[in-house]
Design an enzyme around this catalytic site. Structure first.
Site, mmCIF file in Angstrom:
data_model
loop_
_atom_site.group_PDB
_atom_site.id
_atom_site.type_symbol
_atom_site.label_atom_id
_atom_site.label_comp_id
_atom_site.label_asym_id
_atom_site.label_seq_id
_atom_site.Cartn_x
_atom_site.Cartn_y
_atom_site.Cartn_z
ATOM 1 C CG HIS A 165 -5.699 2.062 5.379
ATOM 2 N ND1 HIS A 165 -5.249 3.004 6.270
ATOM 3 C CD2 HIS A 165 -4.657 1.214 5.164
ATOM 4 C CE1 HIS A 165 -3.973 2.741 6.564
ATOM 5 N NE2 HIS A 165 -3.601 1.660 5.908
ATOM 6 C CE LYS A 179 0.433 3.603 4.894
ATOM 7 N NZ LYS A 179 0.184 3.762 6.291
ATOM 8 C CD GLU A 194 -2.797 5.740 6.721
ATOM 9 O OE1 GLU A 194 -2.852 5.829 5.491
ATOM 10 O OE2 GLU A 194 -1.830 5.249 7.337
ATOM 11 C CB SER A 246 5.204 -1.603 12.043
ATOM 12 O OG SER A 246 4.745 -0.276 12.238
ATOM 13 N N GLY A 271 2.688 -1.182 4.365
ATOM 14 C CA GLY A 271 2.684 0.244 4.041
ATOM 15 C C GLY A 271 4.091 0.732 3.752
ATOM 16 C CD GLU A 279 -3.574 -2.520 7.626
ATOM 17 O OE1 GLU A 279 -2.474 -2.793 7.154
ATOM 18 O OE2 GLU A 279 -4.167 -1.457 7.378
ATOM 19 C CG ASN A 337 -1.666 1.279 1.416
ATOM 20 O OD1 ASN A 337 -1.802 2.057 0.473
ATOM 21 N ND2 ASN A 337 -2.170 1.527 2.612
ATOM 22 N N GLY A 368 2.312 2.344 10.680
ATOM 23 C CA GLY A 368 3.265 3.442 10.462
ATOM 24 C C GLY A 368 3.961 3.897 11.729
#
Ligand code: PEP
Length: 252
Positions: free
Chosen positions: A96, A13, A98, A212, A233, A168, A11, A174
């Protein structure tokens, strides 16, 4: 989707550039041919470029990071599932953390996006996970089950092997913090039981771990029962790291 192989999904992003993407994809396609399934989810403007550059590497699928819940029409700025499919996508990430946090997507919206994806034959990668506060309150499994139930309510009756689930933990995304193998094992086992109950054949459902994942911890995470691969990510932005994670997934 090959259910016997682990699946590693990058991903990117909101990262990338035409020149940087070309270099990354050239390196990855040169080294592909792993014993794992791979996908790369790129920002919308780079889908056509990535579709073109990946066309020679059939084992690397293309994905998007978001999709409209609507089919077509007066939705300025939205991108439909049909458009993603037109551009050669096989996967799309929905829900996701985010998007849930920064763009206020609720469980119902996530479910409708998964339904829109399935409606045109895309495989939705449905992300679920708890915040640190929720984990500390001991409600991780309730939160994850609620997020999954919202999706099931929308995609009811659709084939089990066409939805990919991604656990996740929000606090691990992250952040450099990775869930322990015990924490991952507990949640993945619970998701497997949920998939068996709701989809009636949960073994075919791929359950990815994300948060991570790096070359140094991928092997131990992929060894956890019910972990069928990873959603990656930060480490998917560096070809060498992404390939090392794919190699770790191929060992199973
Ligand atoms: C993600 O964005 O889905 C993710 C897991 O990010 P990272 O690997 O950087 O934690």
């Amino acid at each position: 989707m090959d259910v016997s192989k682990k699946l590693v999904v990058g991903n990117w992003k909101m990262n990338g550039s035409l020149a940087g993407n070309a270099a990354f994809l050239e390196e990855v396609t040169k080294s592909a041919g792993f014993g794992c399934a791979m996908a790369i989810c790129v920002p919308f403007p780079y889908l056509a470029q990535a579709s073109h550059l990946l066309s020679s590497a059939s084992e690397i699928a293309l994905g998007a990071q978001n999709v409209s819940e609507f089919d077509e029409g007066a939705y300025t700025g939205e991108v439909s599932a049909r458009m993603l499919s037109d551009l050669g996508c096989s996967y799309v990430i929905v829900g996701h953390s985010e998007r849930r946090t920064l763009f206020r997507e609720d469980d119902g919206t996530v479910g409708r996006k998964a339904r829109a994806a399935l409606g045109v034959g895309l495989l939705p990668i449905v992300c679920v996970g708890e915040t640190l506060a929720q984990r500390n309150d001991g409600v991780t499994l309730e939160v994850v089950t609620r997020q999954l139930d919202a999706v099931a309510a929308e995609v009811d009756g659709l084939a089990v092997d066409r939805v990919v689930l991604a656990y996740e933990p929000v606090w691990a995304i992250g952040s450099g913090l990775t869930a322990t193998t015990e924490q991952v094992g507990e949640v993945h086992a619970s998701i497997r039981v949920w998939a068996q109950r709701v989809f009636g054949g949960g073994v075919a459902t791929k359950i990815l771990y994300g948060g991570s994942v790096k070359p140094g911890n991928a092997a131990e995470l992929f060894a956890v029962p019910n972990v069928d691969g990873g959603l990656i990510g930060g480490a998917s932005l560096v070809a060498r790291d992404f390939l090392a994670i794919c190699r770790a997934a191929a060992d199973y």
